[in-house]
Design a protein around this motif. Structure first.
Motif, PDB file in Angstrom:
ATOM      1  N   GLN A   1       0.855  -1.189   0.000  1.00 48.60           N
ATOM      2  CA  GLN A   1       0.000   0.000   0.000  1.00 48.60           C
ATOM      3  C   GLN A   1       0.892   1.241   0.000  1.00 48.60           C
ATOM      4  O   GLN A   1       1.923   1.265   0.681  1.00 48.60           O
ATOM      5  CB  GLN A   1      -0.893  -0.008   1.237  1.00 48.60           C
ATOM      6  CG  GLN A   1      -1.931   1.090   1.252  1.00 48.60           C
ATOM      7  CD  GLN A   1      -2.890   0.960   2.435  1.00 48.60           C
ATOM      8  OE1 GLN A   1      -2.705   0.107   3.295  1.00 48.60           O
ATOM      9  NE2 GLN A   1      -3.891   1.800   2.464  1.00 48.60           N
ATOM     10  N   LEU A   2       0.492   2.229  -0.800  1.00 51.01           N
ATOM     11  CA  LEU A   2       1.266   3.451  -0.939  1.00 51.01           C
ATOM     12  C   LEU A   2       0.407   4.628  -0.512  1.00 51.01           C
ATOM     13  O   LEU A   2      -0.696   4.806  -1.005  1.00 51.01           O
ATOM     14  CB  LEU A   2       1.707   3.619  -2.392  1.00 51.01           C
ATOM     15  CG  LEU A   2       2.641   2.538  -2.925  1.00 51.01           C
ATOM     16  CD1 LEU A   2       2.704   2.566  -4.435  1.00 51.01           C
ATOM     17  CD2 LEU A   2       4.023   2.687  -2.319  1.00 51.01           C
ATOM     18  N   GLN A   3       0.916   5.426   0.413  1.00 49.04           N
ATOM     19  CA  GLN A   3       0.174   6.568   0.930  1.00 49.04           C
ATOM     20  C   GLN A   3       0.988   7.828   0.718  1.00 49.04           C
ATOM     21  O   GLN A   3       1.965   8.063   1.426  1.00 49.04           O
ATOM     22  CB  GLN A   3      -0.124   6.365   2.413  1.00 49.04           C
ATOM     23  CG  GLN A   3      -0.960   7.483   3.028  1.00 49.04           C
ATOM     24  CD  GLN A   3      -2.374   7.508   2.480  1.00 49.04           C
ATOM     25  OE1 GLN A   3      -3.029   6.470   2.385  1.00 49.04           O
ATOM     26  NE2 GLN A   3      -2.840   8.687   2.121  1.00 49.04           N
ATOM     27  N   ALA A   4       0.554   8.629  -0.261  1.00 48.41           N
ATOM     28  CA  ALA A   4       1.229   9.890  -0.544  1.00 48.41           C
ATOM     29  C   ALA A   4       0.578  11.009   0.250  1.00 48.41           C
ATOM     30  O   ALA A   4      -0.642  11.016   0.452  1.00 48.41           O
ATOM     31  CB  ALA A   4       1.167  10.193  -2.042  1.00 48.41           C
ATOM     32  N   SER A   5       1.388  11.952   0.683  1.00 49.67           N
ATOM     33  CA  SER A   5       0.878  13.091   1.435  1.00 49.67           C
ATOM     34  C   SER A   5       1.760  14.302   1.214  1.00 49.67           C
ATOM     35  O   SER A   5       2.856  14.193   0.665  1.00 49.67           O
ATOM     36  CB  SER A   5       0.813  12.740   2.925  1.00 49.67           C
ATOM     37  OG  SER A   5       2.111  12.465   3.418  1.00 49.67           O
ATOM     38  N   GLY A   6       1.272  15.459   1.666  1.00 49.60           N
ATOM     39  CA  GLY A   6       2.066  16.671   1.597  1.00 49.60           C
ATOM     40  C   GLY A   6       1.637  17.664   0.535  1.00 49.60           C
ATOM     41  O   GLY A   6       2.212  18.748   0.450  1.00 49.60           O
ATOM     42  N   GLY A   7       0.670  17.290  -0.273  1.00 45.00           N
ATOM     43  CA  GLY A   7       0.216  18.196  -1.311  1.00 45.00           C
ATOM     44  C   GLY A   7      -0.550  19.378  -0.734  1.00 45.00           C
ATOM     45  O   GLY A   7      -0.836  19.431   0.461  1.00 45.00           O
ATOM     46  N   GLY A   8      -0.870  20.328  -1.599  1.00 47.22           N
ATOM     47  CA  GLY A   8      -1.614  21.489  -1.163  1.00 47.22           C
ATOM     48  C   GLY A   8      -1.623  22.564  -2.216  1.00 47.22           C
ATOM     49  O   GLY A   8      -1.220  22.333  -3.359  1.00 47.22           O
ATOM     50  N   LEU A   9      -2.078  23.718  -1.821  1.00 45.65           N
ATOM     51  CA  LEU A   9      -2.136  24.880  -2.711  1.00 45.65           C
ATOM     52  C   LEU A   9      -0.959  25.791  -2.406  1.00 45.65           C
ATOM     53  O   LEU A   9      -0.718  26.138  -1.243  1.00 45.65           O
ATOM     54  CB  LEU A   9      -3.458  25.616  -2.500  1.00 45.65           C
ATOM     55  CG  LEU A   9      -3.631  26.945  -3.238  1.00 45.65           C
ATOM     56  CD1 LEU A   9      -3.618  26.727  -4.747  1.00 45.65           C
ATOM     57  CD2 LEU A   9      -4.927  27.623  -2.800  1.00 45.65           C
ATOM     58  N   VAL A  10      -0.235  26.159  -3.447  1.00 43.33           N
ATOM     59  CA  VAL A  10       0.926  27.016  -3.268  1.00 43.33           C
ATOM     60  C   VAL A  10       1.003  27.992  -4.434  1.00 43.33           C
ATOM     61  O   VAL A  10       0.548  27.671  -5.543  1.00 43.33           O
ATOM     62  CB  VAL A  10       2.217  26.160  -3.164  1.00 43.33           C
ATOM     63  CG1 VAL A  10       2.477  25.395  -4.454  1.00 43.33           C
ATOM     64  CG2 VAL A  10       3.416  27.002  -2.771  1.00 43.33           C
ATOM     65  N   GLN A  11       1.565  29.145  -4.184  1.00 42.38           N
ATOM     66  CA  GLN A  11       1.733  30.119  -5.259  1.00 42.38           C
ATOM     67  C   GLN A  11       2.935  29.758  -6.112  1.00 42.38           C
ATOM     68  O   GLN A  11       3.874  29.087  -5.639  1.00 42.38           O
ATOM     69  CB  GLN A  11       1.911  31.515  -4.678  1.00 42.38           C
ATOM     70  CG  GLN A  11       0.646  32.108  -4.077  1.00 42.38           C
ATOM     71  CD  GLN A  11       0.813  33.569  -3.693  1.00 42.38           C
ATOM     72  OE1 GLN A  11       1.901  34.007  -3.358  1.00 42.38           O
ATOM     73  NE2 GLN A  11      -0.273  34.324  -3.751  1.00 42.38           N
ATOM     74  N   ALA A  12       2.923  30.205  -7.332  1.00 44.10           N
ATOM     75  CA  ALA A  12       4.062  29.985  -8.218  1.00 44.10           C
ATOM     76  C   ALA A  12       5.332  30.509  -7.564  1.00 44.10           C
ATOM     77  O   ALA A  12       5.325  31.582  -6.951  1.00 44.10           O
ATOM     78  CB  ALA A  12       3.833  30.668  -9.555  1.00 44.10           C
TER      79      ALA A  12
END
Length: 112
Positions: A1-12
């Motif tokens: 099982q693979l659990q990715a995390s850490g994404g979000g909204l960020v400015q350029a």
């Protein structure tokens, strides 16, 4: 099982760090990679790390993305800086080539 995390909204121009925790200790024995899939596009491989930890990244992210892994934690990381709107995608990790079941991924949105 693979659990990715850490994404979000960020400015350029901003930065994000992604993590992918695997339930298998086989991470230390296989090549792992970060893939991404932008809306309406096919999934693409952007960074790999060999079983021995040698990193490689696609030309489109060279100099901006860094991949690493911690075998003791069965975790693969992707550090991203100088993000661009075209980096917006759902990011996944898997073996290279992909053989494990895909996880949910983590969404990265870069606003201009």
């Amino acid at each position: 099982q693979l659990q990715a995390s850490g994404g979000g909204l960020v400015q350029a121009g901003g930065s994000l760090s992604l993590s992918c925790a695997a339930s298998s200790s086989a991470v230390r024995f296989v090549a792992m990679g970060w893939y991404r899939q932008a809306p309406g596009k096919q999934r693409e491989l952007v960074a790999t790390t060999s079983s021995g930890g040698t990193p490689n990244v696609a030309d489109s992210v060279k100099g901006r993305f860094t991949i690493s892994k911690d075998n003791a934690k069965n975790t693969v990381y992707l550090q991203m800086k100088s993000l661009k709107p075209e980096d917006t995608a759902v990011y996944y990790c898997n073996t290279v080539p992909s053989r494990w079941v895909w996880g949910q991924g983590t969404l990265v949105t870069v606003s201009s």
